[in-house]
Design an enzyme around this catalytic site. Structure first.
Site, short mmCIF file in Angstrom:
data_model
loop_
_atom_site.label_atom_id
_atom_site.label_comp_id
_atom_site.label_asym_id
_atom_site.label_seq_id
_atom_site.Cartn_x
_atom_site.Cartn_y
_atom_site.Cartn_z
N ILE A 60 0.89 -1.00 -0.14
CA ILE A 60 -0.06 0.01 0.00
C ILE A 60 0.76 1.23 0.00
CG2 ILE A 60 -2.16 -1.05 1.08
CD1 ILE A 60 -1.11 0.55 3.53
N ALA A 80 -5.13 -2.99 5.76
CA ALA A 80 -3.81 -3.23 5.97
C ALA A 80 -2.99 -2.44 7.02
CB ALA A 80 -3.14 -2.99 4.55
N ALA A 81 -2.34 -3.16 7.71
CA ALA A 81 -1.53 -2.66 8.83
C ALA A 81 -0.58 -3.49 9.51
CB ALA A 81 -2.53 -2.17 9.95
N GLU A 82 0.30 -3.01 10.21
CA GLU A 82 1.19 -3.63 11.23
C GLU A 82 0.28 -3.58 12.61
OE1 GLU A 82 3.90 -5.84 11.08
OE2 GLU A 82 4.23 -5.19 8.98
N THR A 122 -8.82 0.98 15.47
CA THR A 122 -8.68 0.38 16.86
C THR A 122 -9.21 1.27 17.90
OG1 THR A 122 -7.44 -0.55 18.36
CG2 THR A 122 -6.24 0.63 16.91
N ASP A 123 -9.69 0.64 19.04
CA ASP A 123 -9.99 1.41 20.30
C ASP A 123 -8.73 1.67 20.94
OD1 ASP A 123 -9.20 -1.09 21.04
OD2 ASP A 123 -11.08 -1.29 22.51
N GLU A 124 -7.54 1.26 20.50
CA GLU A 124 -6.46 1.59 21.23
C GLU A 124 -5.83 2.98 21.16
OE1 GLU A 124 -3.61 -1.83 21.34
OE2 GLU A 124 -4.96 -3.17 20.95
N TYR A 148 2.22 0.87 18.46
CA TYR A 148 1.25 0.55 17.58
C TYR A 148 0.00 1.60 17.52
CZ TYR A 148 -3.03 -2.02 16.16
OH TYR A 148 -4.58 -2.16 15.67
N ALA A 150 -0.13 4.61 18.64
CA ALA A 150 0.44 5.89 18.09
C ALA A 150 0.30 5.93 16.58
CB ALA A 150 1.65 6.31 18.48
N LYS A 152 -1.52 4.05 14.47
CA LYS A 152 -3.19 3.98 14.28
C LYS A 152 -3.75 5.26 14.32
CE LYS A 152 -5.07 1.02 12.68
NZ LYS A 152 -5.32 0.45 11.45
N LYS A 187 -1.43 -13.43 18.86
CA LYS A 187 -2.45 -12.67 19.67
C LYS A 187 -2.71 -13.54 20.90
CE LYS A 187 -1.80 -9.05 16.62
NZ LYS A 187 -2.53 -8.93 15.47
N PRO A 203 1.18 -17.96 28.46
CA PRO A 203 2.07 -17.20 29.06
C PRO A 203 1.02 -15.73 29.43
CG PRO A 203 2.55 -16.86 26.86
CD PRO A 203 1.60 -18.16 27.00
P1 NAD Z 1 -3.27 -8.81 10.68
O1 NAD Z 1 -2.17 -8.54 11.31
O2 NAD Z 1 -3.91 -10.06 10.86
O3 NAD Z 1 -3.33 -8.50 9.08
C1 NAD Z 1 -2.66 -7.35 8.39
C2 NAD Z 1 -2.69 -7.69 6.84
O4 NAD Z 1 -2.23 -6.60 6.26
C3 NAD Z 1 -1.94 -8.80 6.52
O5 NAD Z 1 -2.41 -9.70 5.42
C4 NAD Z 1 -0.51 -8.07 5.98
O6 NAD Z 1 0.13 -8.80 4.72
C5 NAD Z 1 -1.11 -7.03 5.18
N1 NAD Z 1 -0.25 -5.88 5.31
C6 NAD Z 1 0.72 -5.19 6.11
N2 NAD Z 1 1.44 -4.27 5.80
C7 NAD Z 1 1.00 -4.14 4.28
C8 NAD Z 1 1.41 -3.14 3.12
N3 NAD Z 1 2.55 -2.51 3.68
N4 NAD Z 1 0.89 -3.20 2.24
C9 NAD Z 1 -0.18 -4.35 2.07
N5 NAD Z 1 -0.60 -4.99 2.92
C10 NAD Z 1 -0.09 -5.15 3.95
O7 NAD Z 1 -4.34 -7.76 11.12
P2 NAD Z 1 -5.89 -7.60 11.58
O8 NAD Z 1 -5.81 -8.11 13.08
O9 NAD Z 1 -6.60 -8.54 10.65
O10 NAD Z 1 -6.37 -6.33 11.49
C11 NAD Z 1 -6.73 -5.53 10.41
C12 NAD Z 1 -7.12 -4.14 10.71
O11 NAD Z 1 -8.07 -3.99 11.73
C13 NAD Z 1 -5.98 -3.34 11.00
O12 NAD Z 1 -6.05 -1.90 10.61
C14 NAD Z 1 -5.99 -3.17 12.73
O13 NAD Z 1 -5.36 -2.08 13.03
C15 NAD Z 1 -7.49 -2.99 12.92
N6 NAD Z 1 -8.07 -3.60 14.27
C16 NAD Z 1 -7.57 -4.96 14.60
C17 NAD Z 1 -8.08 -5.52 15.63
C18 NAD Z 1 -7.64 -6.80 16.20
O14 NAD Z 1 -8.09 -7.07 17.60
N7 NAD Z 1 -7.05 -7.49 15.55
C19 NAD Z 1 -9.19 -4.65 16.43
C20 NAD Z 1 -9.41 -3.08 15.84
C21 NAD Z 1 -8.62 -3.06 14.95
P1 TYD Z 2 -3.36 -9.05 22.31
O1 TYD Z 2 -3.99 -10.20 21.59
O2 TYD Z 2 -1.70 -8.98 21.94
O3 TYD Z 2 -4.23 -7.69 21.83
P2 TYD Z 2 -3.69 -6.18 22.28
O4 TYD Z 2 -2.52 -6.06 22.99
O5 TYD Z 2 -4.07 -5.48 20.97
O6 TYD Z 2 -4.95 -5.73 23.37
O7 TYD Z 2 -3.22 -9.02 24.03
C1 TYD Z 2 -4.64 -9.08 24.51
C2 TYD Z 2 -4.16 -8.95 26.04
O8 TYD Z 2 -3.58 -10.12 26.54
C3 TYD Z 2 -3.23 -7.82 26.68
O9 TYD Z 2 -3.72 -7.31 27.70
C4 TYD Z 2 -1.99 -8.44 26.61
C5 TYD Z 2 -2.18 -10.03 27.14
N1 TYD Z 2 -1.34 -11.07 26.50
C6 TYD Z 2 -0.77 -11.85 27.55
O10 TYD Z 2 -0.94 -11.63 28.84
N2 TYD Z 2 0.13 -12.90 27.06
C7 TYD Z 2 0.28 -12.73 25.76
O11 TYD Z 2 1.14 -14.10 25.39
C8 TYD Z 2 -0.16 -12.39 24.88
C9 TYD Z 2 0.15 -12.17 23.34
C10 TYD Z 2 -1.05 -10.92 25.21
#
Ligand code: NAD
Ligand code: TYD
Length: 334
Positions: A60, A80-82, A122-124, A148, A150, A152, A187, A203
Site C-alpha cells: 500500500i 492493511a496494517a502492522e 482500533t479502540d487502542e 502501534y 500511536a 493508528k 495474539k 504466558p
Molecule cells: P493482521 O496483522 O492479521 O493482518 C494485516 C494484513 O495487512 C496482513 O495480511 C498483511 O500482509 C497486510 N499488510 C501489512 N502491511 C502491508 C502493506 N504495506 N501493504 C499491503 N498489505 C500489508 O491484522 P488484523 O488483526 O486483521 O487487523 C486488520 C485491521 O484492523 C488493522 O488495521 C488493525 O489495526 C485493525 N484492528 C484490529 C483489531 C484486532 O483485534 N485484531 C481490532 C481493531 C482494529
Molecule cells: P493481544 O492479543 O496482543 O491484543 P492487544 O495487545 O492489542 O490488546 O493481547 C490481549 C491482552 O492479552 C493484552 O492485555 C496483553 C495480554 N497478553 C498476555 O497476557 N499474554 C500474551 O502472550 C499475549 C500475546 C497477550
C-alpha cells in the site's frame, strides 16, 4: 459494487471477504496485500478460483500500484496494517511505514480518483482506562500509549484531515479486540488455544488483571457493512463486543472449555507500558445504524476453539515457520 480491500489476507480482512462474498455474491473484490508474516493466502483458499475475487500482491506504500487499483474500484475498505503491540515495542519502523505512510498513499489515490474510503481502526487510539473509568466513545480524546496505537492514531487523524481539507468521502470505525478463525497465533486468544492444543503453558503478562473488550470478528465485519450501507460520510463509529473481561478470567474460560487445569498458566514479565483496560460504548452505532454485536463471548470462544481444533494444519504451518524466531524471542523455548 467493486471493492478494493487492503490487507485482505490478514485475520480481519480475510474474515471480512468471506462475509462480504457470502452476503453480496454479485459484488467484485480486489484484495491488495503485500503478504507480510501476518498475511496468508490459505485464509482465502475457497475463493481463489471465484470470478468475482482477485488477489494482487502489492504494497500500500507503492503509489503506482495503489493508484491503478483505486481508479478501478467504487469503494476502498482499508485493513492493511502492522498490528501486534509486542512487535511495535521491539521496533516501530514498519508500523510507521505501513500504518501512517501507507494510509497517506491510499488517501492520495482516493483523493485523485474521488473514491470513498472506510478506514478500519482500533479502540487502542484512546489510550487506557482505569477500572472505574467510563467506556470509550467517539468523543473520547486520543491518547495512544504504544507505538502501534500511536501509528493508528496518526492514520485516523490523516483520514479525518483529508475529509476536512479535501472533502474526501471517508468513514472510520474504532473497534475493540477481535477474535475468531484465522487469527494469527501471536495474539492472546489464538496463542493460548494453540499452546493448549500442543500441551504447552499459556504466558500471562504480569498478574493478568488487564481488561479487554472482545468482539467476534463476524460481528466486526457486520459492523463495517452497516457503516458502509448506512454510515454518514465524515463520521466515526465505535464498535465493541459488550464483553469486558480480565485476561486471567478469559484464560480460565479457555482452560475450562478445553478441559485443562489452571497449572497450565505461567505468569511472565509484563508488557512495557501495558494498557490497563479497554472498553467501548457502541451506542452511536446502535442508535444510528441499528448495529449491535450478536455473538456472546462464551459462544464465540467455543466456536473459535473448535475451529483451531479442526484446522491444525493452518496454525501448525505458521508456528513452525519463520514466526518461530519471534516466538522464541518473546517466550524462550516453552
Ligand atoms: P493482521 O496483522 O492479521 O493482518 C494485516 C494484513 O495487512 C496482513 O495480511 C498483511 O500482509 C497486510 N499488510 C501489512 N502491511 C502491508 C502493506 N504495506 N501493504 C499491503 N498489505 C500489508 O491484522 P488484523 O488483526 O486483521 O487487523 C486488520 C485491521 O484492523 C488493522 O488495521 C488493525 O489495526 C485493525 N484492528 C484490529 C483489531 C484486532 O483485534 N485484531 C481490532 C481493531 C482494529
Ligand atoms: P493481544 O492479543 O496482543 O491484543 P492487544 O495487545 O492489542 O490488546 O493481547 C490481549 C491482552 O492479552 C493484552 O492485555 C496483553 C495480554 N497478553 C498476555 O497476557 N499474554 C500474551 O502472550 C499475549 C500475546 C497477550
Amino acid at each position: 459494487m467493486k471493492l478494493l480491500i487492503t490487507g485482505g489476507a490478514g485475520f480481519i480482512g480475510s474474515n471480512f471477504i468471506h462475509y462480504w462474498l457470502k452476503k453480496y455474491p454479485d459484488d467484485q473484490i480486489t484484495n491488495l496485500d503485500s503478504l507480510t508474516y501476518a498475511g496468508n493466502l490459505e485464509n482465502l483458499k475457497e475463493h481463489e478460483n471465484d470470478s468475482n475475487y482477485k488477489f494482487i500482491k502489492g504494497d500500500i506504500c507503492d503509489p503506482e500500484v495503489v493508484n491503478d487499483l483505486v481508479r478501478d474500484c467504487d469503494l476502498i475498505v482499508h485493513f492493511a496494517a502492522e498490528t501486534h503491540v509486542d512487535r511495535s515495542v521491539m521496533g516501530s519502523r514498519d508500523f510507521i511505514r505501513t500504518n501512517v505512510e501507507g494510509t497517506m498513499v491510499l488517501l492520495e489515490a482516493a483523493k485523485n480518483n474521488n473514491k470513498k474510503i472506510h478506514h478500519v481502526s482500533t479502540d487502542e487510539v484512546f489510550g487506557d482506562l482505569n477500572f472505574e473509568g467510563k467506556s470509550f466513545t467517539e468523543k473520547t480524546a486520543y491518547n495512544p500509549r504504544n507505538p502501534y496505537s500511536a501509528s493508528k492514531a496518526a492514520a485516523d487523524h490523516l483520514v479525518r484531515a483529508y475529509y476536512h481539507t479535501h472533502g474526501l468521502p471517508i468513514t472510520i470505525s474504532n473497534c475493540s479486540n477481535n477474535y475468531g478463525p484465522y487469527h494469527f497465533p501471536e495474539k492472546m486468544i489464538p496463542l493460548f488455544i494453540t499452546n493448549l492444543l500442543e500441551n504447552k503453558k499459556v504466558p500471562i503478562y504480569g498478574e493478568g488483571k488487564n481488561i479487554r473488550d472482545w468482539i467476534h470478528v463476524d460481528d466486526h465485519a457486520r459492523g463495517i457493512d452497516f457503516i458502509i450501507q448506512k454510515g454518514q460520510v465524515g463520521q466515526t463509529y465505535c464498535l465493541g463486543g459488550d464483553s469486558e473481561i480480565t485476561n486471567i478470567d478469559l484464560t480460565k474460560k479457555i482452560l475450562k472449555i478445553m478441559g485443562k487445569d489452571e497449572d497450565m498458566i505461567e505468569y511472565v514479565k509484563d508488557r512495557p507500558g501495558h494498557d490497563l483496560r479497554y472498553a467501548i460504548d457502541f451506542s452511536k452505532a446502535k442508535k444510528e445504524l441499528g448495529w449491535n454485536p450478536k455473538i456472546s463471548l462464551d459462544e464465540g470462544l467455543k466456536q473459535t476453539i473448535e475451529w483451531y481444533e479442526n484446522n491444525q494444519e493452518w496454525w501448525k504451518n505458521i508456528k513452525s515457520g519463520e514466526y518461530q524466531d519471534y516466538y522464541k524471542k518473546q517466550y524462550g523455548n516453552n
